[in-house]
Design an enzyme around this catalytic site. Structure first.
Site, short mmCIF file in Angstrom:
data_model
loop_
_atom_site.label_atom_id
_atom_site.label_comp_id
_atom_site.label_asym_id
_atom_site.label_seq_id
_atom_site.Cartn_x
_atom_site.Cartn_y
_atom_site.Cartn_z
N HIS A 20 0.86 -1.27 0.10
CA HIS A 20 -0.08 -0.05 0.15
C HIS A 20 0.81 1.27 -0.07
O HIS A 20 1.75 1.38 0.83
CB HIS A 20 -0.89 -0.14 1.34
N ASP A 28 7.35 4.74 -21.24
CA ASP A 28 7.33 4.46 -22.59
C ASP A 28 8.99 4.06 -22.86
O ASP A 28 9.75 3.84 -21.58
CB ASP A 28 6.97 5.95 -23.44
N ALA A 121 4.05 8.90 -22.61
CA ALA A 121 3.29 7.87 -22.32
C ALA A 121 3.75 7.17 -20.92
O ALA A 121 4.63 6.04 -20.95
CB ALA A 121 3.30 6.92 -23.33
#
Length: 131
Positions: A20, A28, A121
């Site tokens: 957690h 990318d 990305a």
């Protein structure tokens, strides 16, 4: 032999060891990955595997409570931004300048590198808890 899910042993282990609030970066092919974090390099050739394919599989096995994106993603790569958001409906989104994003990656448990050649990305996944 593993029957389903992520078959790459390193990636499977990294996800299983994530707790957690840990950070995982899916990148990318061009994002600089800090030396101090683990690199899971899945890149093969330009575009393979695609960033969204990698992200889709990672989030099927990882509970995500928040995502962090570079502010530039929405402007420079709006289709990619939309696809990331659509892949994680209802997940809170934090944005920050790309330079701050790169600095934040130093806090990650690992970076998972795809073969994607689309600018910005990249996403930082903040791990949630399943209970």
């Amino acid at each position: 032999m593993k029957r389903s899910g992520i078959l790459n042993p390193q990636l499977s282990r990294v996800i299983a060891e994530t707790g957690h609030t840990d950070l995982l970066v899916v990148t990318d092919a061009g994002l600089p990955i800090p030396q101090e974090i683990e690199r899971v390099d899945l890149s093969l050739v330009q575009g393979k595997p695609a960033f969204l394919d990698v992200l889709r599989e990672v989030v099927t096995e990882l509970e995500v409570e928040k995502i962090i994106l570079a502010e530039e993603t929405e402007k420079i790569s709006p289709n990619m931004y939309r696809d990331i958001v659509n892949l994680l409906p209802g997940i809170p989104i934090e944005t920050m300048p790309h330079e701050a994003f790169k600095e934040k990656t130093k806090q990650a448990k690992a970076a998972i590198r795809s073969g994607e050649f689309t600018s910005y990305a990249n996403v930082i996944l903040v791990a949630g808890v399943v209970y």
